[in-house]
Write a protein that holds these residues in place. Structure first.
Motif, mmCIF file in Angstrom:
data_model
loop_
_atom_site.group_PDB
_atom_site.id
_atom_site.type_symbol
_atom_site.label_atom_id
_atom_site.label_comp_id
_atom_site.label_asym_id
_atom_site.label_seq_id
_atom_site.Cartn_x
_atom_site.Cartn_y
_atom_site.Cartn_z
ATOM 1 N N SER A 28 0.831 -1.206 0.000
ATOM 2 C CA SER A 28 0.000 0.000 0.000
ATOM 3 C C SER A 28 0.866 1.257 0.000
ATOM 4 N N VAL A 29 0.404 2.260 -0.719
ATOM 5 C CA VAL A 29 1.145 3.527 -0.836
ATOM 6 C C VAL A 29 0.198 4.669 -0.483
ATOM 7 N N LEU A 30 0.697 5.610 0.322
ATOM 8 C CA LEU A 30 -0.063 6.832 0.589
ATOM 9 C C LEU A 30 0.700 7.995 -0.043
ATOM 10 N N ASP A 31 0.049 8.738 -0.926
ATOM 11 C CA ASP A 31 0.685 9.937 -1.486
ATOM 12 C C ASP A 31 0.023 11.154 -0.852
ATOM 13 N N VAL A 32 0.775 11.829 0.019
ATOM 14 C CA VAL A 32 0.230 12.984 0.739
ATOM 15 C C VAL A 32 0.425 14.237 -0.117
ATOM 16 N N ALA A 33 -0.586 15.110 -0.127
ATOM 17 C CA ALA A 33 -0.577 16.322 -0.959
ATOM 18 C C ALA A 33 -0.445 15.921 -2.425
ATOM 19 N N ALA B 258 -3.384 4.054 11.900
ATOM 20 C CA ALA B 258 -1.968 4.042 12.295
ATOM 21 C C ALA B 258 -1.278 2.785 11.758
ATOM 22 N N GLY B 259 -0.038 2.942 11.327
ATOM 23 C CA GLY B 259 0.783 1.816 10.870
ATOM 24 C C GLY B 259 0.178 1.060 9.701
ATOM 25 N N SER B 260 -0.452 1.768 8.765
ATOM 26 C CA SER B 260 -1.182 1.045 7.712
ATOM 27 C C SER B 260 -0.521 1.083 6.331
ATOM 28 N N TYR B 261 0.537 1.869 6.157
ATOM 29 C CA TYR B 261 1.127 1.983 4.809
ATOM 30 C C TYR B 261 2.567 1.460 4.752
ATOM 31 N N ASP B 262 2.864 0.785 3.639
ATOM 32 C CA ASP B 262 4.228 0.291 3.406
ATOM 33 C C ASP B 262 5.120 1.418 2.886
ATOM 34 N N VAL B 263 4.506 2.313 2.113
ATOM 35 C CA VAL B 263 5.267 3.420 1.505
ATOM 36 C C VAL B 263 4.425 4.696 1.633
ATOM 37 N N VAL B 264 5.085 5.792 2.026
ATOM 38 C CA VAL B 264 4.404 7.096 2.005
ATOM 39 C C VAL B 264 5.252 8.057 1.174
ATOM 40 N N THR B 265 4.595 8.723 0.237
ATOM 41 C CA THR B 265 5.299 9.712 -0.595
ATOM 42 C C THR B 265 4.661 11.090 -0.368
ATOM 43 N N ALA B 266 5.443 12.127 -0.610
ATOM 44 C CA ALA B 266 4.878 13.488 -0.591
ATOM 45 C C ALA B 266 5.713 14.322 -1.553
ATOM 46 N N LEU C 177 3.464 11.371 9.489
ATOM 47 C CA LEU C 177 4.154 10.417 8.616
ATOM 48 C C LEU C 177 4.549 9.183 9.430
ATOM 49 N N LYS C 178 5.109 9.446 10.586
ATOM 50 C CA LYS C 178 5.545 8.360 11.495
ATOM 51 C C LYS C 178 4.344 7.490 11.895
ATOM 52 N N LYS C 179 3.208 8.173 12.135
ATOM 53 C CA LYS C 179 2.014 7.464 12.607
ATOM 54 C C LYS C 179 1.481 6.486 11.546
ATOM 55 N N VAL C 180 1.399 6.943 10.290
ATOM 56 C CA VAL C 180 0.713 6.106 9.281
ATOM 57 C C VAL C 180 1.615 5.063 8.623
ATOM 58 N N LEU C 181 2.948 5.257 8.728
ATOM 59 C CA LEU C 181 3.868 4.278 8.124
ATOM 60 C C LEU C 181 3.967 3.025 8.991
ATOM 61 N N SER D 205 5.956 -0.135 10.628
ATOM 62 C CA SER D 205 7.322 -0.261 11.095
ATOM 63 C C SER D 205 8.143 -0.862 9.944
ATOM 64 N N GLY D 206 9.266 -0.231 9.608
ATOM 65 C CA GLY D 206 10.073 -0.691 8.471
ATOM 66 C C GLY D 206 9.595 -0.123 7.140
ATOM 67 N N GLY D 207 8.496 0.639 7.174
ATOM 68 C CA GLY D 207 7.972 1.251 5.941
ATOM 69 C C GLY D 207 8.879 2.369 5.433
ATOM 70 N N LYS D 208 8.741 2.663 4.141
ATOM 71 C CA LYS D 208 9.652 3.628 3.500
ATOM 72 C C LYS D 208 8.934 4.944 3.206
ATOM 73 N N PHE D 209 9.618 6.061 3.432
ATOM 74 C CA PHE D 209 9.051 7.339 2.984
ATOM 75 C C PHE D 209 9.920 7.946 1.894
ATOM 76 N N ILE D 210 9.270 8.690 1.025
ATOM 77 C CA ILE D 210 9.958 9.374 -0.083
ATOM 78 C C ILE D 210 9.418 10.799 -0.145
ATOM 79 N N LEU D 211 10.286 11.760 0.148
ATOM 80 C CA LEU D 211 9.857 13.159 0.134
ATOM 81 C C LEU D 211 10.577 13.876 -1.007
ATOM 82 N N LEU D 212 9.786 14.370 -1.940
ATOM 83 C CA LEU D 212 10.343 15.097 -3.089
ATOM 84 C C LEU D 212 10.168 16.579 -2.791
#
Ligand SMILES: C[S@@+](CC[C@H](N)C(=O)[O-])C[C@H]1O[C@@H](n2cnc3c(N)ncnc32)[C@H](O)[C@@H]1O
Length: 237
Positions: free
Chosen positions: A47-52, A121-129, A146-150, A152-159
């Motif tokens: 699962s991926v969450l793209d914020v904004a 909480a803790g529901s996404y494998d990847v979060v991007t923004a 970001l910390k809340k929804v990722l 544990s071990g999930g990846k974030f990508i901030l552009l």
């Protein structure tokens, strides 16, 4: 999001993609594709969450890459501006919804505040923004969300965009931004004044510090073509 930022995005929503391509000489598309490639992880299903999510360009690039690598993913795109989301929905309906190629990709769009995410909480494998950090009132609040929804071990990508490591390049960008402000004043004076000022004010080091202070690990920063744009990646502990 402040009222000023919300008004800016409502006003420019219909022209956002085109103006972004023109002012960046088309390179914004390459930046998002590089960020999308970072969102491809080992799991076959995730699962991926793209914020904004804005007009949904990053969501579409992630969907494209996921197809290429035979991934089965659910992408949720959230944004607080209805006008940007409306454009995103039209783009996604046109490009994805009815095409067989994308049968393993599920996309959901929601009106949601990055400063108060309603996702479990803790529901996404990847979060991007993409290009969010300069627009939020308090980056620390977003990092905590970001910390809340990722997971544990999930990846974030901030552009994001910000000052470069070179005084000379920053001087050249200063000149170019004066041109952007002038040309942008024909579209929306506040928008392009805000864009250029927020870029020159944004501190990469401060952002890294906030991420470290909030317990993220393996934080890396990668400069993208033309240096003004970069990606920060990392993992939730
Ligand atoms: C510069 S646009 C980036 C859009 C998209 N990610 C892209 O790559 O083009 C910034 C977006 O952030 C959204 N935004 C700003 N503050 C927000 C907040 N607190 N919650 C959700 N979205 C927000 C705006 O509505 C706008 O769509």
């Amino acid at each position: 999001m402040s009222k000023m930022v919300d008004d800016i995005f409502s006003d420019i929503a219909g022209k956002y993609d085109l103006i972004g391509h023109i002012f960046s000489f088309g390179v914004d598309g390459i930046w998002r594709k590089i960020a999308a490639a970072e969102a491809i992880i080992e799991s076959a299903e995730y699962s991926v969450l793209d914020v904004a999510t804005g007009t949904g360009s990053l969501v579409l690039d992630i969907a494209e890459k996921a197809c290429k690598y035979n991934k089965s993913i659910c992408i949720t795109g959230v944004d607080l501006n209805r006008d940007m989301l409306k454009i995103a929905k039209n783009k996604i309906d046109t490009k994805i919804d009815r095409k067989k190629k994308y049968s393993n990709i599920k996309i959901d769009l929601k009106l949601e505040d990055a400063m108060r995410l309603e996702e479990p909480a803790g529901s996404y494998d990847v979060v991007t923004a993409g290009f969010l950090l300069r627009n939020v009132d308090d980056a620390v609040v977003f990092v905590k969300e970001l910390k809340k929804v990722l997971k544990s071990g999930g990846k974030f990508i901030l552009l994001e965009m910000g000052k470069t490591d070179s005084k000379f390049l920053d001087f050249l960008y200063g000149l170019y931004f004066a041109v952007i402000r002038l040309a942008g004043s024909l579209i929306n004076k506040d928008a392009y004044r805000w864009l250029t000022r927020s870029i020159m004010k944004f501190s990469r080091d401060k952002m890294i510090e906030i991420l470290q202070d909030n317990g993220f690990e393996n934080i890396k920063i990668k400069n993208l073509p033309f240096q003004i744009c970069f990606i920060i990646t990392g993992k939730n502990a």
